[in-house]
Design an enzyme around this catalytic site. Sequence first.
Site, PDB file in Angstrom:
ATOM      1  N   ASN A 251     -41.103 -12.175 -43.911  1.00 19.63           N
ATOM      2  CA  ASN A 251     -41.171 -13.562 -44.392  1.00 19.63           C
ATOM      3  C   ASN A 251     -40.493 -13.627 -45.768  1.00 19.63           C
ATOM      4  OD1 ASN A 251     -42.131 -15.843 -45.846  1.00 19.63           O
ATOM      5  ND2 ASN A 251     -43.717 -16.135 -44.306  1.00 19.63           N
TER       6      ASN A 251
ATOM      7  N   ASP B 245     -39.932 -16.439 -47.601  1.00 25.82           N
ATOM      8  CA  ASP B 245     -40.228 -17.667 -48.359  1.00 25.82           C
ATOM      9  C   ASP B 245     -40.263 -17.435 -49.870  1.00 25.82           C
ATOM     10  OD1 ASP B 245     -40.605 -18.983 -45.976  1.00 25.82           O
ATOM     11  OD2 ASP B 245     -42.792 -18.996 -46.080  1.00 25.82           O
ATOM     12  N   HIS B 246     -40.827 -16.284 -50.269  1.00 24.21           N
ATOM     13  CA  HIS B 246     -41.034 -16.059 -51.708  1.00 24.21           C
ATOM     14  C   HIS B 246     -39.734 -15.874 -52.482  1.00 24.21           C
ATOM     15  CE1 HIS B 246     -45.277 -16.308 -51.566  1.00 24.21           C
ATOM     16  NE2 HIS B 246     -45.367 -15.368 -50.650  1.00 24.21           N
TER      17      HIS B 246
ATOM     18  N   ARG C 138     -36.220 -22.270 -60.760  1.00 29.89           N
ATOM     19  CA  ARG C 138     -35.112 -22.656 -61.638  1.00 29.89           C
ATOM     20  C   ARG C 138     -34.188 -23.695 -61.007  1.00 29.89           C
ATOM     21  NH1 ARG C 138     -33.307 -19.708 -66.178  1.00 29.89           N
ATOM     22  NH2 ARG C 138     -35.217 -19.280 -67.321  1.00 29.89           N
TER      23      ARG C 138
ATOM     24  N   HIS D 261     -41.016 -20.661 -43.543  1.00 25.08           N
ATOM     25  CA  HIS D 261     -41.941 -21.789 -43.365  1.00 25.08           C
ATOM     26  C   HIS D 261     -41.313 -23.024 -43.997  1.00 25.08           C
ATOM     27  CE1 HIS D 261     -46.390 -23.250 -44.040  1.00 25.08           C
ATOM     28  NE2 HIS D 261     -45.634 -24.172 -43.464  1.00 25.08           N
TER      29      HIS D 261
ATOM     30  N   ARG E 161     -42.126 -26.180 -45.224  1.00 28.12           N
ATOM     31  CA  ARG E 161     -43.326 -26.949 -45.571  1.00 28.12           C
ATOM     32  C   ARG E 161     -42.992 -28.421 -45.755  1.00 28.12           C
ATOM     33  NH1 ARG E 161     -47.949 -23.943 -47.599  1.00 28.12           N
ATOM     34  NH2 ARG E 161     -48.658 -26.004 -48.202  1.00 28.12           N
TER      35      ARG E 161
ATOM     36  N   ARG F 298     -41.728 -26.819 -50.870  1.00 27.39           N
ATOM     37  CA  ARG F 298     -41.894 -26.101 -52.146  1.00 27.39           C
ATOM     38  C   ARG F 298     -41.048 -24.843 -52.235  1.00 27.39           C
ATOM     39  NH1 ARG F 298     -48.044 -23.794 -51.740  1.00 27.39           N
ATOM     40  NH2 ARG F 298     -48.500 -25.987 -51.485  1.00 27.39           N
TER      41      ARG F 298
ATOM     42  N   GLU G 180     -41.967 -21.385 -39.159  1.00 31.14           N
ATOM     43  CA  GLU G 180     -43.334 -21.923 -39.222  1.00 31.14           C
ATOM     44  C   GLU G 180     -43.269 -23.372 -39.683  1.00 31.14           C
ATOM     45  OE1 GLU G 180     -45.442 -19.607 -42.052  1.00 31.14           O
ATOM     46  OE2 GLU G 180     -45.064 -17.742 -41.022  1.00 31.14           O
TER      47      GLU G 180
ATOM     48  N   THR H  12     -51.367 -20.925 -50.433  1.00 31.61           N
ATOM     49  CA  THR H  12     -50.742 -20.373 -49.225  1.00 31.61           C
ATOM     50  C   THR H  12     -51.581 -20.836 -48.034  1.00 31.61           C
ATOM     51  OG1 THR H  12     -50.037 -18.351 -48.092  1.00 31.61           O
ATOM     52  CG2 THR H  12     -52.012 -18.177 -49.440  1.00 31.61           C
ATOM     53  N   THR H  13     -51.105 -20.548 -46.810  1.00 35.50           N
ATOM     54  CA  THR H  13     -51.815 -21.006 -45.617  1.00 35.50           C
ATOM     55  C   THR H  13     -53.241 -20.440 -45.600  1.00 35.50           C
ATOM     56  OG1 THR H  13     -49.678 -20.663 -44.587  1.00 35.50           O
ATOM     57  CG2 THR H  13     -51.470 -21.340 -43.146  1.00 35.50           C
TER      58      THR H  13
ATOM     59  N   GLU I 281     -50.532 -16.005 -33.214  1.00 31.90           N
ATOM     60  CA  GLU I 281     -50.482 -15.109 -34.378  1.00 31.90           C
ATOM     61  C   GLU I 281     -51.880 -15.129 -34.980  1.00 31.90           C
ATOM     62  OE1 GLU I 281     -47.192 -15.393 -37.081  1.00 31.90           O
ATOM     63  OE2 GLU I 281     -48.329 -14.446 -38.694  1.00 31.90           O
TER      64      GLU I 281
ATOM     65  N   HIS J 196     -50.728 -12.325 -42.508  1.00 36.07           N
ATOM     66  CA  HIS J 196     -51.305 -12.912 -43.709  1.00 36.07           C
ATOM     67  C   HIS J 196     -52.054 -11.872 -44.537  1.00 36.07           C
ATOM     68  CE1 HIS J 196     -52.676 -15.836 -46.590  1.00 36.07           C
ATOM     69  NE2 HIS J 196     -51.746 -16.631 -46.075  1.00 36.07           N
TER      70      HIS J 196
HETATM   71  N1  PXP Z   1     -47.716 -15.485 -40.925  1.00 34.56           N
HETATM   72  C1  PXP Z   1     -47.931 -16.796 -41.177  1.00 34.56           C
HETATM   73  C2  PXP Z   1     -48.146 -17.713 -40.025  1.00 34.56           C
HETATM   74  C3  PXP Z   1     -47.932 -17.290 -42.500  1.00 34.56           C
HETATM   75  O1  PXP Z   1     -48.151 -18.598 -42.740  1.00 34.56           O
HETATM   76  C4  PXP Z   1     -47.693 -16.379 -43.560  1.00 34.56           C
HETATM   77  C5  PXP Z   1     -47.683 -16.881 -44.982  1.00 34.56           C
HETATM   78  O2  PXP Z   1     -46.678 -17.790 -45.177  1.00 34.56           O
HETATM   79  C6  PXP Z   1     -47.444 -15.044 -43.237  1.00 34.56           C
HETATM   80  C7  PXP Z   1     -47.490 -14.605 -41.921  1.00 34.56           C
HETATM   81  C8  PXP Z   1     -47.134 -14.019 -44.302  1.00 34.56           C
HETATM   82  O3  PXP Z   1     -48.240 -13.857 -45.131  1.00 34.56           O
HETATM   83  P1  PXP Z   1     -48.090 -12.961 -46.450  1.00 34.56           P
HETATM   84  O4  PXP Z   1     -47.068 -13.646 -47.304  1.00 34.56           O
HETATM   85  O5  PXP Z   1     -49.455 -12.976 -47.025  1.00 34.56           O
HETATM   86  O6  PXP Z   1     -47.633 -11.612 -46.002  1.00 34.56           O
END
Ligand code: PXP
Length: 260
Positions: A6, A8-9, A17, A42, A44, A48, A69, A99-100, A150, A213
């Site tokens: 993932n 996203d981060h 920035r 994801h 959203r 964000r 997602e 977070t979720t 999941e 997660h």
């Molecule tokens: N799976 C799903 C469905 C999620 O929403 C997330 C968090 O965005 C993750 C996995 C990954 O979680 P983590 O960032 O805590 O590893």
Amino acid sequence: MKLGVNIDHVAVLREARQVNDPDILQALYVACENGAQQITIHLREDRRHIQDIDVKNILMHSKLPVNLECSINKEILTIVSDLKPHRVTLVPEKREEVTTEGGLDVFKYEDEVAYAIEQLHDSLIPVSLFVDPSIEAMEQSKTLGAEMVELHTGSFSNLFNMLNSNLPYSNHSVKELELPRYELSQRLEESIEDIKSAATRAKKLGLEVAAGHGLNYNNVDEMMKILEITELNIGQSIIARSVFTGLADAVKEMKRLTIR
Ligand code: PXP
């Protein structure tokens, strides 16, 4: 085990920035070259981190399947159906959450989830539901027409990480540390049992089983022991480690730990 990374981060850092640095496509290439077997992002409602243009670019350039997602919001579902990712994972979403938090309530929102699955299937997109690990949620996911579930591993991860907060890179929550250790251990055992029985039931129902997660380099082995789980989606711990080691090594190390 299929490793979904993932990213996203990476977009969280970029959005801090609002410049194109770090570049999400570079993250995609590095993850792909170093052991990721799927890219998870994801989109959203509040945008964000991942933006619509990121999804388009990632889908255009990714050699790996993209697991997108999103929530059951109708507007988002229309956008996502048009984007045509390889799979959609439906997740709960609250504006105020960090977070979720928890799985999708497939009972309270059964009509909305059924409608979302139908809409995505009309666009030939397979659907996974991000749900809490309970037998009832597995059965309901099957009834609603999903191909996959999941399992939300947030509770398991928090408990494991609290009990092992001495280990390096332990992303434990600092909020619940006041509970006595024996109580944490008992709860941890229960959370593993919940995941095992949900995974077994889901597999029997013909659902594919992923988990995710809060998983990290210390706790992922517990999930590796559950053979019904065939995919892990991991973000925070990989991107956090990459700050110190670089993304290539962070992904490589997680892949090494998730080889079956
Ligand atoms: N799976 C799903 C469905 C999620 O929403 C997330 C968090 O965005 C993750 C996995 C990954 O979680 P983590 O960032 O805590 O590893």
